[in-house]
Design a protein around this motif. Structure first.
Motif, PDB file in Angstrom:
ATOM      1  N   SER A 182       0.986  -1.221  -0.012  1.00 41.73           N
ATOM      2  CA  SER A 182      -0.126   0.061   0.113  1.00 41.73           C
ATOM      3  C   SER A 182       0.929   1.241  -0.026  1.00 41.73           C
ATOM      4  CB  SER A 182      -0.948  -0.110   1.218  1.00 41.73           C
ATOM      5  OG  SER A 182      -0.159   0.199   2.424  1.00 41.73           O
ATOM      6  N   LEU A 183       0.273   2.224  -0.355  1.00 40.63           N
ATOM      7  CA  LEU A 183       1.094   3.377  -0.367  1.00 40.63           C
ATOM      8  C   LEU A 183       1.588   4.002   0.963  1.00 40.63           C
ATOM      9  CD1 LEU A 183       1.937   6.222  -1.744  1.00 40.63           C
ATOM     10  CD2 LEU A 183      -0.074   7.017  -1.597  1.00 40.63           C
ATOM     11  N   LYS A 184       0.487   3.913   1.950  1.00 42.39           N
ATOM     12  CA  LYS A 184       1.243   4.143   3.465  1.00 42.39           C
ATOM     13  C   LYS A 184       2.404   3.222   3.810  1.00 42.39           C
ATOM     14  CE  LYS A 184      -0.325   4.389   7.973  1.00 42.39           C
ATOM     15  NZ  LYS A 184      -1.468   4.221   8.943  1.00 42.39           N
ATOM     16  N   ALA A 185       2.165   1.949   3.593  1.00 43.46           N
ATOM     17  CA  ALA A 185       3.148   0.858   3.823  1.00 43.46           C
ATOM     18  C   ALA A 185       4.394   1.346   3.100  1.00 43.46           C
ATOM     19  CB  ALA A 185       2.823  -0.550   3.376  1.00 43.46           C
ATOM     20  N   ALA A 186       4.429   1.627   1.909  1.00 43.37           N
ATOM     21  CA  ALA A 186       5.728   1.895   1.048  1.00 43.37           C
ATOM     22  C   ALA A 186       6.387   3.188   1.560  1.00 43.37           C
ATOM     23  CB  ALA A 186       5.361   2.114  -0.314  1.00 43.37           C
ATOM     24  N   LEU A 187       5.574   4.108   2.104  1.00 41.05           N
ATOM     25  CA  LEU A 187       6.197   5.400   2.424  1.00 41.05           C
ATOM     26  C   LEU A 187       6.605   5.187   3.906  1.00 41.05           C
ATOM     27  CD1 LEU A 187       6.196   8.515   2.021  1.00 41.05           C
ATOM     28  CD2 LEU A 187       4.156   8.829   3.128  1.00 41.05           C
ATOM     29  N   VAL A 188       6.222   4.454   4.689  1.00 43.96           N
ATOM     30  CA  VAL A 188       6.879   4.287   6.128  1.00 43.96           C
ATOM     31  C   VAL A 188       7.781   3.050   6.104  1.00 43.96           C
ATOM     32  CG1 VAL A 188       4.979   5.485   7.201  1.00 43.96           C
ATOM     33  CG2 VAL A 188       4.785   2.870   6.975  1.00 43.96           C
ATOM     34  N   SER A 189       8.239   2.563   4.854  1.00 40.91           N
ATOM     35  CA  SER A 189       9.015   1.195   4.901  1.00 40.91           C
ATOM     36  C   SER A 189      10.492   1.828   5.102  1.00 40.91           C
ATOM     37  CB  SER A 189       9.068   0.720   3.559  1.00 40.91           C
ATOM     38  OG  SER A 189       9.390   1.552   2.502  1.00 40.91           O
ATOM     39  N   PRO A 190      11.396   0.866   5.700  1.00 36.40           N
ATOM     40  CA  PRO A 190      12.588   1.239   5.843  1.00 36.40           C
ATOM     41  C   PRO A 190      13.545   1.783   4.608  1.00 36.40           C
ATOM     42  CG  PRO A 190      12.351  -0.697   6.955  1.00 36.40           C
ATOM     43  CD  PRO A 190      10.986  -0.381   6.159  1.00 36.40           C
ATOM     44  N   SER A 191      13.202   1.134   3.369  1.00 35.62           N
ATOM     45  CA  SER A 191      13.700   1.508   2.177  1.00 35.62           C
ATOM     46  C   SER A 191      13.416   2.892   1.813  1.00 35.62           C
ATOM     47  CB  SER A 191      13.274   0.682   1.011  1.00 35.62           C
ATOM     48  OG  SER A 191      13.651  -0.572   1.197  1.00 35.62           O
ATOM     49  N   ALA A 192      12.164   3.536   2.010  1.00 36.22           N
ATOM     50  CA  ALA A 192      11.736   4.682   1.640  1.00 36.22           C
ATOM     51  C   ALA A 192      12.355   5.677   2.653  1.00 36.22           C
ATOM     52  CB  ALA A 192      10.316   5.020   1.564  1.00 36.22           C
ATOM     53  N   ILE A 193      12.327   5.382   3.902  1.00 32.83           N
ATOM     54  CA  ILE A 193      12.782   6.384   4.967  1.00 32.83           C
ATOM     55  C   ILE A 193      14.336   6.556   4.633  1.00 32.83           C
ATOM     56  CG2 ILE A 193      12.994   6.719   7.298  1.00 32.83           C
ATOM     57  CD1 ILE A 193      10.286   5.325   7.782  1.00 32.83           C
ATOM     58  N   SER A 194      15.108   5.527   4.774  1.00 29.73           N
ATOM     59  CA  SER A 194      16.444   5.560   4.744  1.00 29.73           C
ATOM     60  C   SER A 194      17.050   6.408   3.548  1.00 29.73           C
ATOM     61  CB  SER A 194      17.015   4.168   4.665  1.00 29.73           C
ATOM     62  OG  SER A 194      16.744   3.611   3.700  1.00 29.73           O
ATOM     63  N   ASN A 195      16.390   6.067   2.398  1.00 30.08           N
ATOM     64  CA  ASN A 195      16.800   6.831   1.329  1.00 30.08           C
ATOM     65  C   ASN A 195      16.467   8.208   1.066  1.00 30.08           C
ATOM     66  OD1 ASN A 195      18.328   4.764  -0.980  1.00 30.08           O
ATOM     67  ND2 ASN A 195      16.774   3.594   0.289  1.00 30.08           N
ATOM     68  N   LEU A 196      15.072   8.282   1.376  1.00 33.54           N
ATOM     69  CA  LEU A 196      14.571   9.918   1.353  1.00 33.54           C
ATOM     70  C   LEU A 196      15.206  10.842   2.350  1.00 33.54           C
ATOM     71  CD1 LEU A 196      10.681   9.083   0.873  1.00 33.54           C
ATOM     72  CD2 LEU A 196      12.298   9.996  -0.782  1.00 33.54           C
ATOM     73  N   VAL A 197      15.350  10.288   3.465  1.00 35.46           N
ATOM     74  CA  VAL A 197      16.014  11.281   4.628  1.00 35.46           C
ATOM     75  C   VAL A 197      17.227  11.383   4.114  1.00 35.46           C
ATOM     76  CG1 VAL A 197      16.881  11.165   6.924  1.00 35.46           C
ATOM     77  CG2 VAL A 197      14.620  10.357   6.353  1.00 35.46           C
ATOM     78  N   ALA A 198      18.319  10.461   3.536  1.00 33.86           N
ATOM     79  CA  ALA A 198      19.790  10.692   3.241  1.00 33.86           C
ATOM     80  C   ALA A 198      19.782  11.641   1.999  1.00 33.86           C
ATOM     81  CB  ALA A 198      20.237   9.213   2.948  1.00 33.86           C
ATOM     82  N   ALA A 199      19.018  11.404   1.195  1.00 36.26           N
ATOM     83  CA  ALA A 199      18.802  12.419  -0.022  1.00 36.26           C
ATOM     84  C   ALA A 199      18.369  13.843   0.289  1.00 36.26           C
ATOM     85  CB  ALA A 199      17.898  11.646  -1.009  1.00 36.26           C
ATOM     86  N   ILE A 200      17.433  14.146   1.122  1.00 32.86           N
ATOM     87  CA  ILE A 200      17.164  15.338   1.288  1.00 32.86           C
ATOM     88  C   ILE A 200      18.029  16.007   2.315  1.00 32.86           C
ATOM     89  CG2 ILE A 200      15.640  14.897   3.629  1.00 32.86           C
ATOM     90  CD1 ILE A 200      14.635  17.006   0.561  1.00 32.86           C
ATOM     91  N   ALA A 201      18.871  15.176   2.932  1.00 36.85           N
ATOM     92  CA  ALA A 201      19.910  15.704   3.922  1.00 36.85           C
ATOM     93  C   ALA A 201      20.988  16.416   3.133  1.00 36.85           C
ATOM     94  CB  ALA A 201      20.230  14.803   4.839  1.00 36.85           C
ATOM     95  N   LEU A 202      21.175  15.578   2.130  1.00 35.35           N
ATOM     96  CA  LEU A 202      22.335  15.956   1.138  1.00 35.35           C
ATOM     97  C   LEU A 202      21.697  17.281   0.513  1.00 35.35           C
ATOM     98  CD1 LEU A 202      24.914  15.738  -0.392  1.00 35.35           C
ATOM     99  CD2 LEU A 202      23.749  14.147  -1.844  1.00 35.35           C
ATOM    100  N   LEU A 203      20.676  17.353  -0.016  1.00 34.27           N
ATOM    101  CA  LEU A 203      20.024  18.455  -0.780  1.00 34.27           C
ATOM    102  C   LEU A 203      20.017  19.665   0.254  1.00 34.27           C
ATOM    103  CD1 LEU A 203      18.647  19.794  -3.233  1.00 34.27           C
ATOM    104  CD2 LEU A 203      16.423  18.858  -2.527  1.00 34.27           C
ATOM    105  N   GLY A 204      19.710  19.339   1.478  1.00 34.43           N
ATOM    106  CA  GLY A 204      19.561  20.611   2.505  1.00 34.43           C
ATOM    107  C   GLY A 204      20.691  21.169   2.643  1.00 34.43           C
ATOM    108  N   CYS A 205      22.030  20.438   2.723  1.00 33.10           N
ATOM    109  CA  CYS A 205      23.166  21.082   2.661  1.00 33.10           C
ATOM    110  C   CYS A 205      23.639  22.233   1.916  1.00 33.10           C
ATOM    111  CB  CYS A 205      24.183  20.138   2.704  1.00 33.10           C
ATOM    112  SG  CYS A 205      24.090  18.880   4.186  1.00 33.10           S
TER     113      CYS A 205
END
Length: 252
Positions: free
Chosen positions: A13-36
């Protein structure tokens, strides 16, 4: 003997995918790089603080983005990785391994175009492109051989992971050594950018373990993700060799 039947695919499901470890780890790392991009990266030889967002904003105001796309590409890479995983969360494709490899391969083609642009520009930029090639070409050749081998061996997600990890290593070197201006002193924004690029790399290491289960098929078994001591030693050794080689080439 008849082949073992494969279970039907169960799209997350969309919710399950959004809160999955794959999505969280990659999204957080990518947005951290962009935020720099908002943080002060370094102090140049003219004692001016280089803040990427200011340079990018000036370029946009002037109607060009050549410097941004050429020298600030790690931040563009962070943005593209973030948008790519947002798309994966929304679409949750069936053949995710084929979709996944398009991110690093597409970005490597983009970097190749940048290198060609530098090579055929002014003499100074052309020389910089040749110096960078002395580092990139040998390492890229080894990575390309490894990625091709994994792809032929039907380990497509592992191949994508290798390509993405290599991009992150190039991003780390670009943020410190392949920079637009000479760096007199590295500031906290530059250090955090390099750490964030390393985080994007570590997030890609989860792909073979989680990504099919998290973003494609809930019936696909997930594996335990762990970083072994052997991987840490190998990673530190590779980075140390690369830095030594680059410093040696700079003295030539």
């Amino acid at each position: 003997m008849s082949p073992t039947p494969q279970p039907d695919r169960e799209q997350p499901s969309l919710k399950a995918a959004l809160v999955s470890p794959s999505a969280i780890s990659n999204l957080v790392a990518a947005i951290a790089l962009l935020g720099c991009v908002l943080l002060p990266h370094s102090i140049g030889c003219n004692d001016t603080v280089v803040r990427p967002v200011n340079v990018i904003g000036k370029e946009i105001a002037e109607g060009t983005a050549l410097v941004t796309l050429t020298f600030f590409w790690p931040y563009v890479f962070g943005l593209c990785t973030f948008l790519f995983f947002i798309a994966l969360v929304i679409i949750r494709p069936q053949r995710i391994e084929r979709v996944l490899v398009s991110l690093p391969v597409g970005f490597l083609l983009y970097l190749s175009a940048i290198w060609c642009l530098l090579l055929f520009s002014s003499s100074g930029e052309s020389r910089a492109a040749m110096v960078i090639a002395t580092f990139v070409v040998p390492s890229a050749t080894l990575v390309a051989i490894r990625v091709t081998w994994l792809w032929i061996d039907d380990q497509k997600i592992a191949a994508a992971t290798w390509a993405q990890s290599y991009l992150c290593i190039l991003a780390i070197f670009s943020l410190r050594w392949f920079w637009m201006l000479p760096i007199k002193q590295m500031l906290y924004g530059g250090v955090l950018s390099m750490i964030a690029a390393a985080a994007v790399m570590i997030a890609s290491w989860t792909w073979p373990c989680w990504i099919e289960h998290d973003l494609s098929d809930r019936n696909h078994p997930s594996q335990r993700f762990q970083i072994t001591l052997k991987q840490i030693i190998l990673g530190v050794l590779v980075i140390a060799i690369a830095m030594t080689y680059w410093q040696f080439m700079q003295r030539q």
